[in-house]
Design a protein around this motif. Structure first.
Motif, PDB file in Angstrom:
ATOM      1  N   THR A   1       0.803  -1.224   0.000  1.00  0.00           N
ATOM      2  CA  THR A   1       0.000   0.000   0.000  1.00  0.00           C
ATOM      3  C   THR A   1       0.835   1.273   0.000  1.00  0.00           C
ATOM      4  N   LEU A   2       2.134   1.161   0.288  1.00  0.00           N
ATOM      5  CA  LEU A   2       3.008   2.333   0.329  1.00  0.00           C
ATOM      6  C   LEU A   2       4.066   2.320  -0.760  1.00  0.00           C
ATOM      7  N   GLY A   3       4.300   1.176  -1.369  1.00  0.00           N
ATOM      8  CA  GLY A   3       5.298   1.058  -2.419  1.00  0.00           C
ATOM      9  C   GLY A   3       5.359  -0.377  -2.907  1.00  0.00           C
ATOM     10  N   VAL A   4       6.022  -0.566  -4.037  1.00  0.00           N
ATOM     11  CA  VAL A   4       6.180  -1.897  -4.614  1.00  0.00           C
ATOM     12  C   VAL A   4       7.601  -2.375  -4.325  1.00  0.00           C
ATOM     13  N   VAL A   5       7.732  -3.419  -3.524  1.00  0.00           N
ATOM     14  CA  VAL A   5       9.042  -3.973  -3.185  1.00  0.00           C
ATOM     15  C   VAL A   5       9.588  -4.731  -4.383  1.00  0.00           C
ATOM     16  N   THR A   6      10.795  -4.376  -4.825  1.00  0.00           N
ATOM     17  CA  THR A   6      11.394  -5.038  -5.990  1.00  0.00           C
ATOM     18  C   THR A   6      12.662  -5.823  -5.650  1.00  0.00           C
ATOM     19  N   GLU A   7      13.382  -5.403  -4.606  1.00  0.00           N
ATOM     20  CA  GLU A   7      14.567  -6.123  -4.155  1.00  0.00           C
ATOM     21  C   GLU A   7      14.586  -6.126  -2.632  1.00  0.00           C
ATOM     22  N   VAL A   8      15.155  -7.200  -2.056  1.00  0.00           N
ATOM     23  CA  VAL A   8      15.194  -7.338  -0.602  1.00  0.00           C
ATOM     24  C   VAL A   8      16.588  -7.788  -0.179  1.00  0.00           C
ATOM     25  N   ALA A   9      17.174  -7.088   0.791  1.00  0.00           N
ATOM     26  CA  ALA A   9      18.434  -7.506   1.408  1.00  0.00           C
ATOM     27  C   ALA A   9      18.103  -8.224   2.704  1.00  0.00           C
ATOM     28  N   LEU A  10      18.691  -9.405   2.910  1.00  0.00           N
ATOM     29  CA  LEU A  10      18.298 -10.271   4.015  1.00  0.00           C
ATOM     30  C   LEU A  10      19.472 -10.674   4.891  1.00  0.00           C
ATOM     31  N   ARG A  11      19.191 -10.840   6.164  1.00  0.00           N
ATOM     32  CA  ARG A  11      20.149 -11.398   7.114  1.00  0.00           C
ATOM     33  C   ARG A  11      20.056 -12.917   7.059  1.00  0.00           C
ATOM     34  N   LEU A  12      21.195 -13.594   6.980  1.00  0.00           N
ATOM     35  CA  LEU A  12      21.243 -15.056   6.917  1.00  0.00           C
ATOM     36  C   LEU A  12      21.809 -15.627   8.215  1.00  0.00           C
ATOM     37  N   HIS A  13      21.728 -16.936   8.330  1.00  0.00           N
ATOM     38  CA  HIS A  13      22.267 -17.625   9.506  1.00  0.00           C
ATOM     39  C   HIS A  13      23.066 -18.841   9.053  1.00  0.00           C
ATOM     40  N   GLY A  14      24.068 -19.197   9.842  1.00  0.00           N
ATOM     41  CA  GLY A  14      24.845 -20.387   9.541  1.00  0.00           C
ATOM     42  C   GLY A  14      24.064 -21.655   9.804  1.00  0.00           C
ATOM     43  N   VAL A  15      24.281 -22.663   8.972  1.00  0.00           N
ATOM     44  CA  VAL A  15      23.616 -23.953   9.190  1.00  0.00           C
ATOM     45  C   VAL A  15      24.160 -24.565  10.486  1.00  0.00           C
ATOM     46  N   PRO A  16      23.268 -24.950  11.419  1.00  0.00           N
ATOM     47  CA  PRO A  16      23.744 -25.491  12.699  1.00  0.00           C
ATOM     48  C   PRO A  16      24.536 -26.782  12.514  1.00  0.00           C
ATOM     49  N   GLU A  17      25.432 -27.022  13.450  1.00  0.00           N
ATOM     50  CA  GLU A  17      26.221 -28.255  13.432  1.00  0.00           C
ATOM     51  C   GLU A  17      25.323 -29.474  13.590  1.00  0.00           C
ATOM     52  N   ALA A  18      24.332 -29.365  14.462  1.00  0.00           N
ATOM     53  CA  ALA A  18      23.435 -30.484  14.738  1.00  0.00           C
ATOM     54  C   ALA A  18      21.988 -30.003  14.721  1.00  0.00           C
ATOM     55  N   ILE A  19      21.103 -30.814  14.147  1.00  0.00           N
ATOM     56  CA  ILE A  19      19.668 -30.530  14.115  1.00  0.00           C
ATOM     57  C   ILE A  19      18.928 -31.821  14.454  1.00  0.00           C
ATOM     58  N   THR A  20      18.027 -31.734  15.417  1.00  0.00           N
ATOM     59  CA  THR A  20      17.240 -32.898  15.799  1.00  0.00           C
ATOM     60  C   THR A  20      15.777 -32.485  15.931  1.00  0.00           C
ATOM     61  N   THR A  21      14.885 -33.335  15.440  1.00  0.00           N
ATOM     62  CA  THR A  21      13.449 -33.091  15.521  1.00  0.00           C
ATOM     63  C   THR A  21      12.790 -34.179  16.356  1.00  0.00           C
ATOM     64  N   ALA A  22      11.798 -33.784  17.134  1.00  0.00           N
ATOM     65  CA  ALA A  22      11.052 -34.747  17.947  1.00  0.00           C
ATOM     66  C   ALA A  22       9.570 -34.405  17.910  1.00  0.00           C
ATOM     67  N   VAL A  23       8.743 -35.424  18.058  1.00  0.00           N
ATOM     68  CA  VAL A  23       7.297 -35.255  18.124  1.00  0.00           C
ATOM     69  C   VAL A  23       6.817 -35.866  19.429  1.00  0.00           C
ATOM     70  N   CYS A  24       5.948 -35.135  20.136  1.00  0.00           N
ATOM     71  CA  CYS A  24       5.453 -35.610  21.415  1.00  0.00           C
ATOM     72  C   CYS A  24       3.954 -35.393  21.515  1.00  0.00           C
ATOM     73  N   GLU A  25       3.228 -36.393  21.983  1.00  0.00           N
ATOM     74  CA  GLU A  25       1.779 -36.283  22.146  1.00  0.00           C
ATOM     75  C   GLU A  25       1.442 -36.009  23.607  1.00  0.00           C
TER      76      GLU A  25
END
Length: 482
Positions: free
Chosen positions: A214-238
């Motif tokens: 509503t205020l302008g048309v975004v055409t380019e975006v500069a973004l902050r990135l993050h390093g890929v973690p050394e370890a990633i684990t996912t869990a599911v709990c009910e």
């Protein structure tokens, strides 16, 4: 213009495109315009369930310079301009309420630079977050904002998108370092920079992030990135009960455990996901956890979370340590919207979100679920509960005035419940058409007048996505508690 969140028929004042303007645009973007009816309808519709409100012309620009020329010409002709990313928004953001020109950014999909030493990048607005993350793999970096759908970066910036990683990495408000924006008169404005902080003047980047075109048309975006973690684990709990699940989430946040993702699905949503994604999760309130860090750090986080979960009657921890297993679980989570659509064939799905302080999350969720049961509405729930944000998907018969009215009342009451608990009418879906009427109750009249003044100053001819944010507050439909 009175706007209703659940309007299934739309009457709007449409403007035809002037012949000279059409000729000019076709010269600027030769072979990249369309007036085909199916294309127009596609560009007037998002995933909100509202009917299409089509533009008069769709244009596929290739550069900021082309957009600048097109917007300047439209401004001179008084013709509306609606930016379009990929159409995954959920509150009617892309409806062309005054017809005009839809700027489809799909062909502006180039990654312009990646600075892996400084962990930042610059992309065109049509790049999707999945495309970006695929390109970042070789740099050992990733972009964490993940709204679920493969949305464009420009659209995500415009709606201040969030997602499953927000509890640790923040939202688009935190990720965007700078923007290139075409203003209503065609001027090109560049905001921000590559430095990690600045106190030089008004924060125009934050003004544009979340302004929904509503205020302008975004055409380019500069973004902050993050390093890929050394370890990633996912869990599911009910959990045995929803309250136990939410109380566990609240305690995990209060203990400052640096968890990366914490997603809640109720038993209805789990049943839908099982049927759609062929998973075998127990039909119970379920939390998906993900831990990022070093091997030792992830192990410590998981142990602490396991102890808290056990105290709140959480059972059946299932671990997914390999990338393939993690991908399968998160694919199932991200498919929840489409899975829930299948629960009632032929129904309309009305998706709404609210966000409250984490300590008030149980009150808001349990109150909303109780109301859905009392109304007889099938309403699966999913949530980014680590930051107090949850979504309900109301499945209704669009031809039943009774169900439409009940769903409207539910949305209204969810918002008023969130407001009463110190929350907001939307944590990440944005305002679009659907939530305009709640803004005065949330912010008060003076902030709305300021938004209107900003809109009038930057877009005096009201050509940029008209009828949305920055509209005259007197045009908003009132909303009262039921």
């Amino acid at each position: 213009m009175k706007l209703d969140v659940l309007s299934f028929s739309t009457s709007t004042l449409r403007s035809s495109l002037p012949g000279p303007l059409l000729s000019f645009i076709e010269k600027v973007a030769p072979g990249r315009t369309s007036t085909q009816l199916s294309v127009l309808e596609q560009h007037g519709r998002d995933e909100s369930g509202r009917p299409a409100v089509a533009p008069d012309l769709v244009v596929y620009p290739h550069s900021t310079e082309e957009i600048s020329q097109i917007v300047a010409a439209c401004n001179e002709a008084g013709t509306a301009v609606v930016p379009y990313g990929i159409g995954t928004s959920l509150e009617g953001h892309v409806a062309a309420l005054r017809g005009g020109v839809s700027l489809d950014m799909v062909q502006m999909n180039h990654i312009l630079e990646v600075n892996h030493e400084d962990m930042d990048c610059r992309v065109q607005a049509g790049v999707t977050h999945r495309q970006l993350n695929q390109a970042l793999r070789s740099h050992g970096a990733f972009f964490p904002v993940d709204p679920g759908a493969d949305a464009t970066i420009g659209g995500m910036a415009s709606t201040r998108a969030s997602g499953t990683n927000a509890v640790r990495y923040g939202t688009m408000r935190d990720a965007v370092m700078g923007l290139t924006v075409v203003l209503a008169d065609g001027r090109v404005m560049r905001t921000g920079g590559r430095s990690r902080k600045s106190s030089a003047g008004f924060d125009l980047t934050r003004l544009m992030v979340g302004s929904e075109g509503t205020l302008g048309v975004v055409t380019e975006v500069a973004l902050r990135l993050h390093g890929v973690p050394e370890a990633i684990t996912t869990a599911v709990c009910e959990f045995k009960a929803m309250k136990g699940a939410v109380d566990a989430v609240t305690e995990i946040i209060q203990c400052a455990i640096p968890i990366a993702r914490m997603e809640l699905l109720d038993e209805v949503a789990i049943n839908a996901v099982n049927a759609y994604s062929k998973t075998t999760l127990t039909a119970a309130p379920t939390v998906f956890f993900e831990f990022h860090g070093t091997d030792l750090g992830v192990e410590e986080q998981a142990k602490l979370v396991g102890e808290i979960v056990e105290e709140h009657s959480g059972t059946g921890f299932q671990w997914a340590a390999t990338e393939a297993e993690r991908a399968r679980l998160w694919s199932a989570r991200h498919s929840a919207y489409w899975a829930c659509v299948q629960l009632r064939p032929g129904a309309k799905i009305v998706t709404t979100d609210v966000c409250v302080p984490v300590s008030k999350l149980a009150d808001c969720i349990l109150g909303s679920q109780r109301e859905a049961r009392d109304a007889g509405i099938l309403a699966p729930l999913v949530g980014h509960v680590g930051d107090g944000n949850f979504h309900m998907m109301l499945l209704i018969d669009p031809n039943s005035s009774d169900e439409v009215m009940k769903a409207q009342a539910m949305v209204d009451n969810m918002v008023h419940r969130a407001h009463s608990l110190g929350g907001t009418c939307t944590g990440e879906h944005g305002i679009g058409q659907g939530k305009l009427k709640y803004l005065e109750a949330e912010h008060g009249r003076v902030p709305l007048d300021v938004m209107h003044a900003l809109k009038a100053a930057l877009d005096p001819n009201n050509i940029l996505n008209p009828g949305k944010l920055g509209s005259d507050p007197d045009s908003f439909a009132p909303s009262a508690p039921q």
